[in-house]
Every structure is written in C-alpha cells, then in structure tokens.
Design a protein around this motif. Structure first.
Motif, mmCIF file in Angstrom:
data_model
loop_
_atom_site.group_PDB
_atom_site.id
_atom_site.type_symbol
_atom_site.label_atom_id
_atom_site.label_comp_id
_atom_site.label_asym_id
_atom_site.label_seq_id
_atom_site.Cartn_x
_atom_site.Cartn_y
_atom_site.Cartn_z
ATOM 1 N N PRO A 211 0.828 -1.057 0.096
ATOM 2 C CA PRO A 211 0.249 0.018 0.147
ATOM 3 C C PRO A 211 0.916 1.169 0.025
ATOM 4 O O PRO A 211 1.926 1.404 0.623
ATOM 5 N N GLN A 212 0.278 2.248 -0.691
ATOM 6 C CA GLN A 212 1.174 3.453 -0.658
ATOM 7 C C GLN A 212 0.321 4.822 -0.466
ATOM 8 O O GLN A 212 -0.905 4.447 -0.696
ATOM 9 N N GLN A 213 0.974 5.846 -0.222
ATOM 10 C CA GLN A 213 0.035 7.066 -0.097
ATOM 11 C C GLN A 213 -0.278 7.591 -1.453
ATOM 12 O O GLN A 213 0.713 8.221 -2.143
ATOM 13 N N PHE A 214 -1.496 7.440 -2.008
ATOM 14 C CA PHE A 214 -2.023 7.764 -3.053
ATOM 15 C C PHE A 214 -3.351 8.395 -3.411
ATOM 16 O O PHE A 214 -4.160 7.755 -2.796
ATOM 17 N N THR A 215 -3.447 9.707 -3.834
ATOM 18 C CA THR A 215 -4.896 10.043 -3.939
ATOM 19 C C THR A 215 -4.816 10.785 -5.416
ATOM 20 O O THR A 215 -3.882 11.161 -5.825
ATOM 21 N N LEU A 216 -6.048 10.714 -6.030
ATOM 22 C CA LEU A 216 -6.174 11.138 -7.316
ATOM 23 C C LEU A 216 -6.085 12.820 -7.315
ATOM 24 O O LEU A 216 -5.401 13.327 -8.258
ATOM 25 N N GLU A 217 -6.352 13.560 -6.171
ATOM 26 C CA GLU A 217 -6.155 14.763 -6.047
ATOM 27 C C GLU A 217 -4.765 15.065 -6.075
ATOM 28 O O GLU A 217 -4.369 16.084 -6.867
#
Length: 224
Positions: A211-217
C-alpha cells in the motif's frame, strides 16, 4: 429529524464506514456533538457494540451487522435514475454489477413500491450522441485497487502497438465517455494512464504490491 430515525441513520452510517467522527455526524444531522454523544450512549445501552477511540471516532465492533435496510421510495427512485446514467458509460462490468445491486434493492420493496419503480423505469431515459468505446474490465480493476493486487495487461496504444505491462492499479476516473486507469507501470518505471477500452487482455496475478499514500487529487496536482 426524530430521534428514532436519527439513531437508525447513525447505525447505517457506522456500518458503512470504518470510523465515524462525532463532528461528522453532528454536521450531517444538524445537531450538537453533545446530542451525538447521548445518541451513542443510547445505542450502547440498547446493546449495540459501539467502540470509541479518543481523537479518532466511533466504530462498530467486528461481527455486528444490521438487519436488511429498507429503502424509501425516493431513495429507490434515486438509485434507479443513477442506473440509467451508468448505462450510458462504456464499461459493461460496471453496468452488470450495478444492475445486480438494483435488483437487490427492488427485492426488499413492497409490492406497491415495486409497481411505482417499474413505472418510473419506463419514464426515465438518458441519451447521448457521443461515440462509445466499450470496455469490460472496470469491475476487476476496482477490486485490484482495493486488494493491492498486481495486474498483467496487454495494452493497445494509439499507434496500435500492443505491449505487455505489469502494473500496480491505483485509481480510475471517467472522462469523455471513457474510463481511465492510473497505475504504476513496472515497464516504464513510472505512473501511466491506460484507457480501459484499449486493454486487450487482463490477468489478475497472485502478486500483491505494498500500500502507498496515493490520492487522485495529489496525482492531478503533480501531473496535470
């Protein structure tokens, strides 16, 4: 909103979220946080296993579930209308999954409600002149995003070149009647966007990515 209705709505909210903050519930139901605290105590006194963590929020203890939820006519109408909009998108797997969800909603309605919904089904229609490019992989891709599962795809570029890619699926968005997958591509060693209608073949591997820190924003802020 009467307290009984609010307590039921709070239970639905708790079951739909991992953790819910008192401030969020207070804003939603337009009451004070003190009122929410009293509601939580009332639910606990009634035997509902609600956990609380300071600075985080409330949650339902694992293993507890609500009985089947009954839908109001307006809620069922909203879901049916949404299904009409979904039918105009290009991914057949999404259409299929949503229709099955609508069937489950319809199954718990009263006979008179079902008759009204059938009438509305004939009176709601969406129409688009735009050309559609069909795909059938969105359902698998969405599951892979939440499972952190590595996917192997054969992708046809605009130049018609067909390449094999091993990817970490991270997010999807819909634009110009096309679903776009954002993923980390191991071949290119960077983020890439893939049109789902150009995915010629998709394989769910037995490999998982961390898992990784990812957001579309954040993605669009950096790459747009």
């Amino acid at each position: 909103m009467k307290r009984l209705h609010r307590l039921t709505a709070i239970l639905v909210k708790l079951q739909s979220k991992k953790v819910v903050q008192a401030a969020t519930l207070a804003d939603k139901f337009e009451v004070s946080q003190r009122t929410i605290y009293r509601d939580m105590q009332a639910l606990t006194d009634a035997g509902v296993p609600i956990g609380a963590e300071a600075g985080t929020g409330y949650f339902l203890v694992d293993g507890y579930s609500l009985p089947p939820v009954m839908f109001t006519e307006k809620e069922a109408n909203a879901l049916l209308t949404a299904s009409k909009i979904i039918e105009t998108n290009n991914d057949q797997s999404l259409i299929k999954e949503y229709q099955e969800a609508i069937d489950k909603v319809t199954a718990v309605l009263k006979t008179t409600q079902k008759e009204k919904l059938e009438l509305l089904d004939q009176r709601v229609f969406t129409y688009s002149k735009d050309k559609f490019y069909p795909s059938n992989s969105l359902s698998v891709i969405q599951q892979a995003i939440t499972d952190f599962r590595v996917l192997e795809i054969k992708y046809k570029a605009a130049s018609k070149e067909l390449t094999k890619r091993v990817i970490h699926p991270l997010g999807v968005y819909f634009t110009n009647n096309t679903w776009i997958l954002i993923a980390y591509c191991k071949l290119r060693k960077d983020y890439r966007q893939f049109r789902t209608d150009r995915i010629a073949n998709l394989i769910e591997t037995q490999e998982f990515f961390p898992p990784q820190q990812f957001t579309l924003e954040d993605y669009f802020k950096e790459y747009s």
